[in-house]
Structures are given as C-alpha cells and as structure tokens.
Design a protein around this motif. Structure first.
Motif, PDB file in Angstrom:
ATOM      1  N   VAL A 214       0.845  -1.192   0.000  1.00 45.24           N
ATOM      2  CA  VAL A 214       0.000   0.000   0.000  1.00 45.24           C
ATOM      3  C   VAL A 214       0.881   1.244   0.000  1.00 45.24           C
ATOM      4  O   VAL A 214       1.864   1.313   0.744  1.00 45.24           O
ATOM      5  CB  VAL A 214      -0.927   0.014   1.235  1.00 45.24           C
ATOM      6  CG1 VAL A 214      -1.724   1.303   1.309  1.00 45.24           C
ATOM      7  CG2 VAL A 214      -1.863  -1.188   1.213  1.00 45.24           C
ATOM      8  N   ALA A 215       0.509   2.230  -0.835  1.00 51.43           N
ATOM      9  CA  ALA A 215       1.267   3.479  -0.884  1.00 51.43           C
ATOM     10  C   ALA A 215       0.360   4.656  -1.186  1.00 51.43           C
ATOM     11  O   ALA A 215      -0.617   4.523  -1.927  1.00 51.43           O
ATOM     12  CB  ALA A 215       2.357   3.390  -1.951  1.00 51.43           C
ATOM     13  N   CYS A 216       0.700   5.779  -0.611  1.00 55.16           N
ATOM     14  CA  CYS A 216       0.059   7.051  -0.931  1.00 55.16           C
ATOM     15  C   CYS A 216       0.974   7.732  -1.942  1.00 55.16           C
ATOM     16  O   CYS A 216       2.035   8.237  -1.586  1.00 55.16           O
ATOM     17  CB  CYS A 216      -0.109   7.891   0.329  1.00 55.16           C
ATOM     18  SG  CYS A 216      -0.781   9.523  -0.017  1.00 55.16           S
ATOM     19  N   CYS A 217       0.587   7.723  -3.214  1.00 54.14           N
ATOM     20  CA  CYS A 217       1.479   8.171  -4.282  1.00 54.14           C
ATOM     21  C   CYS A 217       1.481   9.674  -4.513  1.00 54.14           C
ATOM     22  O   CYS A 217       2.371  10.194  -5.169  1.00 54.14           O
ATOM     23  CB  CYS A 217       1.149   7.451  -5.585  1.00 54.14           C
ATOM     24  SG  CYS A 217      -0.502   7.774  -6.234  1.00 54.14           S
ATOM     25  N   GLY A 218       0.498  10.379  -3.991  1.00 50.18           N
ATOM     26  CA  GLY A 218       0.401  11.805  -4.272  1.00 50.18           C
ATOM     27  C   GLY A 218      -0.462  12.038  -5.503  1.00 50.18           C
ATOM     28  O   GLY A 218      -0.837  11.118  -6.215  1.00 50.18           O
ATOM     29  N   ILE A 219      -0.772  13.296  -5.730  1.00 47.96           N
ATOM     30  CA  ILE A 219      -1.668  13.675  -6.820  1.00 47.96           C
ATOM     31  C   ILE A 219      -0.904  13.772  -8.140  1.00 47.96           C
ATOM     32  O   ILE A 219       0.222  14.242  -8.182  1.00 47.96           O
ATOM     33  CB  ILE A 219      -2.341  15.027  -6.502  1.00 47.96           C
ATOM     34  CG1 ILE A 219      -3.218  14.879  -5.264  1.00 47.96           C
ATOM     35  CG2 ILE A 219      -3.145  15.552  -7.682  1.00 47.96           C
ATOM     36  CD1 ILE A 219      -3.761  16.182  -4.722  1.00 47.96           C
TER      37      ILE A 219
END
Length: 168
Positions: free
Chosen positions: A64-69
């Motif tokens: 799981v990763a928060c990749c950014g906009i």
C-alpha cells in the motif's frame, strides 16, 4: 482499476483470482488510511518520496502506498509496485470528483475504461496513439461482483469511464 477503500478490502478478501500480491495506491493519505489500519504490516520503506507498506489484509499479500496527486506520481509508484515489489495487479483506492449525471457522494464507479481529461491532441500521434484504455476485464468483473452484494454499499454503483489528469 479504481474502487472505494471498503471495496478494496472486500475485493481482496473475496478474490478468486491468481493475484499473489496486490498493489494498492491512493493519491491522498486519507484514501489509504483505512487500508493501513486493516493491514498486518511486515515492512515499510521510503522510495520515490513515498512510504510503501508491505504486509497482508485478510491474509492476502498487499503493498500500500500514498502516491500523491498527478499522473506522474501515480505512474512512478505503479511502476515500482509492478517491477520492484512484484505486484500482479494494482487497485486505485480513492475519492474522486464525479461529474456524471445522477452520481452522488459515496457512489462507486467501476472503470470500464480510463482516459486523461487533459490529454493534448498531439499525444494521439505517438505511442500508444489512443485516448482510451480498457480496464482489466477480470478485475472489472470482480468489482462488479463485490458491489452487487446486497447491503454492501452505502451509495449506488455503476460502471463507466474514469478520467485522470494533472489539472483540477
């Protein structure tokens, strides 16, 4: 494939596919926070300015990763999930700005195809020379099966085109 966070958890729990490792991306921290809470985290690493958590959800291997906009951030993190972390499939879990008639907050849109809403016409002259990208049929069907479960969703669901871009 793009689906809500609750849908991601249920989808990977009910999967009947050959996916050994799911990559799950969200553009914002709040889009992946519930997934992080649901995970049994084995490891964490910082790459590309992003934290990648590896572990399990309901016994299924996930990263799981928060990749950014933005498309570049999503592409960089998706490439890392596929080629370095060995993920077999990627799901985008997120909250999006729906623009379809009759679409409401908490409704789910299962992508049957994807496009760039800010695509320049010159891009159509070069590889891959197309405006629309078909969704993976196996994952699309799985999401339809999940969302069809009685009482599963707070809102409604539908299939349709999902557009992404860098201009909002």
């Amino acid at each position: 494939m793009s689906v809500g966070v609750r849908g991601v958890c249920y989808t990977i729990n009910c999967m009947k596919t050959n996916v050994k490792c799911w990559g799950i991306l969200g553009a914002l921290d709040r889009e992946v926070a519930l997934l992080r809470e649901q995970m049994q985290v084995d490891s964490s690493e910082q790459v590309l300015g992003t934290e990648f958590l590896t572990g399990t959800i309901s016994g299924h291997r996930v990263v799981v990763a928060c990749c950014g906009i933005g498309k570049v951030n999503a592409a960089a993190c998706a490439s890392y999930l596929l080629f370095v972390k060995g993920c077999d499939a990627i799901i985008n879990a997120g909250i999006a700005g729906g623009v379809a008639k009759g679409l409401h907050t908490l409704d789910v849109v299962i992508s049957d195809e994807l496009c760039f809403h800010d695509q320049d016409a010159v891009m159509l002259k070069y590889f891959p020379a197309r405006q629309f990208f078909k969704a993976d049929e196996t994952l699309r069907k799985l999401c339809v099966e999940v969302c069809s479960q009685p009482g599963f969703l707070t809102g409604a669901w539908r299939e349709g085109r999902i557009a992404t871009g860098d201009k909002f």
